[in-house]
Scaffold this motif. Structure first.
Motif, PDB file in Angstrom:
ATOM      1  N   ALA A   1       0.543  -1.465  -0.163  1.00 45.28           N
ATOM      2  CA  ALA A   1      -0.313  -0.413   0.361  1.00 45.28           C
ATOM      3  C   ALA A   1       0.946   1.235   0.233  1.00 45.28           C
ATOM      4  CB  ALA A   1      -0.752   0.323   1.329  1.00 45.28           C
ATOM      5  N   LEU A   2       1.505   1.287   1.055  1.00 42.15           N
ATOM      6  CA  LEU A   2       2.690   2.363   0.694  1.00 42.15           C
ATOM      7  C   LEU A   2       3.082   2.469  -0.688  1.00 42.15           C
ATOM      8  CD1 LEU A   2       4.522   4.607   2.043  1.00 42.15           C
ATOM      9  CD2 LEU A   2       6.125   2.462   3.078  1.00 42.15           C
ATOM     10  N   ILE A   3       4.156   1.470  -1.486  1.00 49.29           N
ATOM     11  CA  ILE A   3       4.874   1.566  -2.547  1.00 49.29           C
ATOM     12  C   ILE A   3       3.807   2.053  -3.099  1.00 49.29           C
ATOM     13  CG2 ILE A   3       5.591   0.279  -4.463  1.00 49.29           C
ATOM     14  CD1 ILE A   3       6.587  -2.011  -1.562  1.00 49.29           C
ATOM     15  N   ALA A   4       2.198   1.464  -3.248  1.00 47.07           N
ATOM     16  CA  ALA A   4       1.967   1.870  -4.450  1.00 47.07           C
ATOM     17  C   ALA A   4       1.459   3.831  -3.942  1.00 47.07           C
ATOM     18  CB  ALA A   4       0.109   1.331  -4.485  1.00 47.07           C
ATOM     19  N   LEU A   5       1.254   4.160  -3.288  1.00 51.39           N
ATOM     20  CA  LEU A   5       1.051   5.321  -2.663  1.00 51.39           C
ATOM     21  C   LEU A   5       2.332   6.415  -3.021  1.00 51.39           C
ATOM     22  CD1 LEU A   5      -0.435   5.076   0.659  1.00 51.39           C
ATOM     23  CD2 LEU A   5      -1.497   5.882  -1.364  1.00 51.39           C
ATOM     24  N   MET A   6       3.550   5.363  -3.155  1.00 53.43           N
ATOM     25  CA  MET A   6       4.320   6.615  -3.727  1.00 53.43           C
ATOM     26  C   MET A   6       4.871   6.610  -4.962  1.00 53.43           C
ATOM     27  SD  MET A   6       7.575   4.575  -1.192  1.00 53.43           S
ATOM     28  CE  MET A   6       8.875   5.480  -1.792  1.00 53.43           C
ATOM     29  N   VAL A   7       3.722   5.633  -6.022  1.00 52.90           N
ATOM     30  CA  VAL A   7       3.869   5.253  -7.396  1.00 52.90           C
ATOM     31  C   VAL A   7       3.094   6.682  -7.863  1.00 52.90           C
ATOM     32  CG1 VAL A   7       3.112   3.883  -9.582  1.00 52.90           C
ATOM     33  CG2 VAL A   7       5.088   2.905  -7.377  1.00 52.90           C
ATOM     34  N   SER A   8       1.791   6.529  -7.264  1.00 57.85           N
ATOM     35  CA  SER A   8       0.340   7.783  -7.135  1.00 57.85           C
ATOM     36  C   SER A   8       1.053   8.962  -7.374  1.00 57.85           C
ATOM     37  CB  SER A   8      -0.759   7.144  -6.496  1.00 57.85           C
ATOM     38  OG  SER A   8      -1.455   5.925  -6.996  1.00 57.85           O
ATOM     39  N   GLY A   9       1.670   8.633  -5.418  1.00 59.33           N
ATOM     40  CA  GLY A   9       2.298  10.801  -5.395  1.00 59.33           C
ATOM     41  C   GLY A   9       2.719  11.071  -5.963  1.00 59.33           C
ATOM     42  N   SER A  10       4.216  10.557  -6.750  1.00 63.30           N
ATOM     43  CA  SER A  10       5.680  10.952  -7.608  1.00 63.30           C
ATOM     44  C   SER A  10       4.414  11.286  -8.932  1.00 63.30           C
ATOM     45  CB  SER A  10       6.169   9.976  -7.729  1.00 63.30           C
ATOM     46  OG  SER A  10       5.471   8.802  -8.296  1.00 63.30           O
ATOM     47  N   GLU A  11       3.361  10.641  -9.360  1.00 69.86           N
ATOM     48  CA  GLU A  11       2.755  10.500 -10.657  1.00 69.86           C
ATOM     49  C   GLU A  11       2.250  11.722 -10.315  1.00 69.86           C
ATOM     50  OE1 GLU A  11       1.194   7.656 -12.918  1.00 69.86           O
ATOM     51  OE2 GLU A  11      -0.795   8.745 -13.036  1.00 69.86           O
ATOM     52  N   VAL A  12       1.265  12.213  -9.816  1.00 68.77           N
ATOM     53  CA  VAL A  12       0.447  13.407  -9.467  1.00 68.77           C
ATOM     54  C   VAL A  12       1.077  14.776  -9.131  1.00 68.77           C
ATOM     55  CG1 VAL A  12      -0.654  14.832  -7.595  1.00 68.77           C
ATOM     56  CG2 VAL A  12      -1.159  12.324  -7.921  1.00 68.77           C
ATOM     57  N   VAL A  13       2.821  14.792  -8.854  1.00 69.92           N
ATOM     58  CA  VAL A  13       3.532  15.709  -8.222  1.00 69.92           C
ATOM     59  C   VAL A  13       3.739  15.836 -10.125  1.00 69.92           C
ATOM     60  CG1 VAL A  13       5.878  16.265  -7.161  1.00 69.92           C
ATOM     61  CG2 VAL A  13       3.689  15.322  -5.942  1.00 69.92           C
ATOM     62  N   ILE A  14       4.955  15.020 -10.390  1.00 68.91           N
ATOM     63  CA  ILE A  14       5.052  14.729 -11.699  1.00 68.91           C
ATOM     64  C   ILE A  14       4.176  15.312 -12.724  1.00 68.91           C
ATOM     65  CG2 ILE A  14       6.557  13.972 -13.709  1.00 68.91           C
ATOM     66  CD1 ILE A  14       8.622  14.773 -10.604  1.00 68.91           C
ATOM     67  N   SER A  15       3.413  14.810 -12.828  1.00 66.35           N
ATOM     68  CA  SER A  15       2.128  15.741 -13.581  1.00 66.35           C
ATOM     69  C   SER A  15       1.532  16.597 -13.959  1.00 66.35           C
ATOM     70  CB  SER A  15       1.096  14.196 -14.129  1.00 66.35           C
ATOM     71  OG  SER A  15       0.122  14.254 -12.691  1.00 66.35           O
ATOM     72  N   GLY A  16       1.322  17.305 -12.263  1.00 62.97           N
ATOM     73  CA  GLY A  16       0.775  18.214 -12.375  1.00 62.97           C
ATOM     74  C   GLY A  16       1.749  19.651 -12.175  1.00 62.97           C
ATOM     75  N   LEU A  17       3.028  19.108 -12.150  1.00 62.62           N
ATOM     76  CA  LEU A  17       4.281  20.277 -12.892  1.00 62.62           C
ATOM     77  C   LEU A  17       4.297  20.004 -14.342  1.00 62.62           C
ATOM     78  CD1 LEU A  17       7.185  19.610 -10.911  1.00 62.62           C
ATOM     79  CD2 LEU A  17       6.126  21.165 -10.393  1.00 62.62           C
ATOM     80  N   MET A  18       4.242  19.583 -14.649  1.00 60.60           N
ATOM     81  CA  MET A  18       3.900  18.500 -16.600  1.00 60.60           C
ATOM     82  C   MET A  18       2.771  19.171 -16.650  1.00 60.60           C
ATOM     83  SD  MET A  18       5.405  15.419 -17.163  1.00 60.60           S
ATOM     84  CE  MET A  18       5.621  15.210 -19.266  1.00 60.60           C
ATOM     85  N   ALA A  19       2.159  19.539 -15.910  1.00 61.95           N
ATOM     86  CA  ALA A  19       0.763  20.207 -17.175  1.00 61.95           C
ATOM     87  C   ALA A  19       0.820  21.778 -16.512  1.00 61.95           C
ATOM     88  CB  ALA A  19      -0.710  19.319 -16.089  1.00 61.95           C
ATOM     89  N   ALA A  20       1.141  22.120 -15.551  1.00 58.74           N
ATOM     90  CA  ALA A  20       0.946  23.692 -15.254  1.00 58.74           C
ATOM     91  C   ALA A  20       1.911  24.159 -16.509  1.00 58.74           C
ATOM     92  CB  ALA A  20       2.306  23.819 -14.048  1.00 58.74           C
ATOM     93  N   GLY A  21       3.515  23.220 -16.816  1.00 59.60           N
ATOM     94  CA  GLY A  21       3.901  23.873 -18.066  1.00 59.60           C
ATOM     95  C   GLY A  21       3.507  24.021 -20.025  1.00 59.60           C
ATOM     96  N   SER A  22       2.895  23.200 -19.014  1.00 63.97           N
ATOM     97  CA  SER A  22       1.543  22.189 -20.306  1.00 63.97           C
ATOM     98  C   SER A  22       0.599  23.306 -21.004  1.00 63.97           C
ATOM     99  CB  SER A  22       0.545  21.083 -20.425  1.00 63.97           C
ATOM    100  OG  SER A  22       2.073  19.877 -20.576  1.00 63.97           O
ATOM    101  N   CYS A  23      -0.033  23.721 -19.766  1.00 63.74           N
ATOM    102  CA  CYS A  23      -1.183  24.920 -20.251  1.00 63.74           C
ATOM    103  C   CYS A  23      -0.679  25.933 -20.873  1.00 63.74           C
ATOM    104  CB  CYS A  23      -1.637  25.286 -18.760  1.00 63.74           C
ATOM    105  SG  CYS A  23      -2.997  24.076 -17.515  1.00 63.74           S
TER     106      CYS A  23
END
Length: 310
Positions: A275-297
């Motif tokens: 569960a912790l590992i899955a949350l880390m994978v999801s958390g990193s995706e949220v952070v990274i995609s969020g930063l990429m999304a901000a630039g993509s806007c």
């Protein structure tokens, strides 16, 4: 893709129910990850090596880009879009995919419809083709992993033959749909894209790369948490993570982490660590995609597109 006023109450009720389920699954996953028995893994996470965290971030960036390129390549037989625009749109959609009511998908559809003037009929075929091509790779990978229990020659043979078979069936069905209109309607028009062997081969190879990146993300996250997964386990978890993302009723967040924990429990693995590992994978995706999304806007300008009518 109809206006909100036309949505059936049943569909909204189903989406709301799915959202509540996702919240419940997320709460369960977090409670497992933060439990007393996971104290050592949490301590390792707090003292994680910067280089390893950067490696997880890099694998996540690569995954978002590869997924965007798959969208770009899949629609090539019908439309030639700019690869950077499709990758930027994918970054925004991936970030929003954690939200309920499939807002990531809705945003992706609206951007391509209003910015690229792609008709809804073609978008439906495009999304259908992407889903079919994803399942054509991840289902054989997951099935081979469950059967072989390890990454070895037997797994490689079973997975390889399975992927070849699913793609061959998809191509045969797409070709047959040109003669059988009912089959074309059943595919939602995706046969027009899947009948191009270049799409099948190119996207299939990129999807294999994406599967490798997703497995690598679980491997790296497990190293950070101090609960090392082997390659077979990481591949199975990555496959499950992808399939839940595609099939979830509401937002992907919650279902994925809860699903990984449930799978670990069913297989006799440490569900708290997973569960912790899955949350880390999801958390990193949220952070990274969020930063990429901000630039993509700045490229897509979704604020102007979504404010536009029609």
């Amino acid at each position: 893709m109809e206006p909100p006023s036309r949505r059936s109450r049943g569909a909204l009720a189903l989406q709301t129910f799915g959202f509540l389920l996702s919240l419940g699954a997320l709460t369960w996953a977090i409670s497992l990850a933060m439990s007393e028995g996971n104290r050592e893994n949490l301590a390792r996470l707090r003292h994680a090596d910067t280089g390893t965290l950067a490696l997880l971030g890099a694998a996540t960036i690569a995954s978002v880009i590869v997924n965007g390129l798959m969208f770009w390549a899949t629609i090539l037989p019908a439309r030639r879009l700019k690869a950077i625009d499709v990758v930027a749109t994918n970054s925004i959609a991936v970030f929003l995919s954690i939200l309920p009511f499939k807002l990531g998908l809705v945003t992706r559809v609206l951007i391509h419809h209003r910015r690229d003037a792609i008709p809804f009929k073609l978008i439906v075929a495009w999304m259908g083709a992407m889903a079919a091509l994803g399942l054509a790779v991840f289902v054989p990978l997951g099935a081979a992993g469950l059967w072989a229990k390890s990454i070895d020659a037997r797994w490689a043979l079973a997975a390889g033959l399975g992927i070849l078979l699913t793609h061959a069936i998809g191509y045969a069905c797409a070709r047959a749909a040109k003669r059988q209109r009912w089959l074309s309607r059943l595919s939602l028009g995706a046969d027009e894209l899947l009948s191009d062997p270049r799409v099948l081969c190119g996207v299939g190879l990129m999807r294999l790369l994406d599967a490798g990146l997703l497995s690598a993300r679980f491997l790296i996250a497990s190293r950070i948490a101090g609960h090392d997964l082997n390659m077979a386990q990481a591949t199975l978890m990555g496959t499950t993570f992808f399939l839940i993302t595609v099939l979830s009723l509401g937002g992907a967040l919650g279902f994925r982490e809860g699903g990984i924990a449930a799978l670990a429990l069913a297989m006799g693995m440490d569900e708290k660590a997973l569960a912790l590992i899955a949350l880390m994978v999801s958390g990193s995706e949220v952070v990274i995609s969020g930063l990429m999304a901000a630039g993509s806007c700045f490229i897509i300008r979704p604020d102007k597109l979504l404010a536009r009518r029609g």
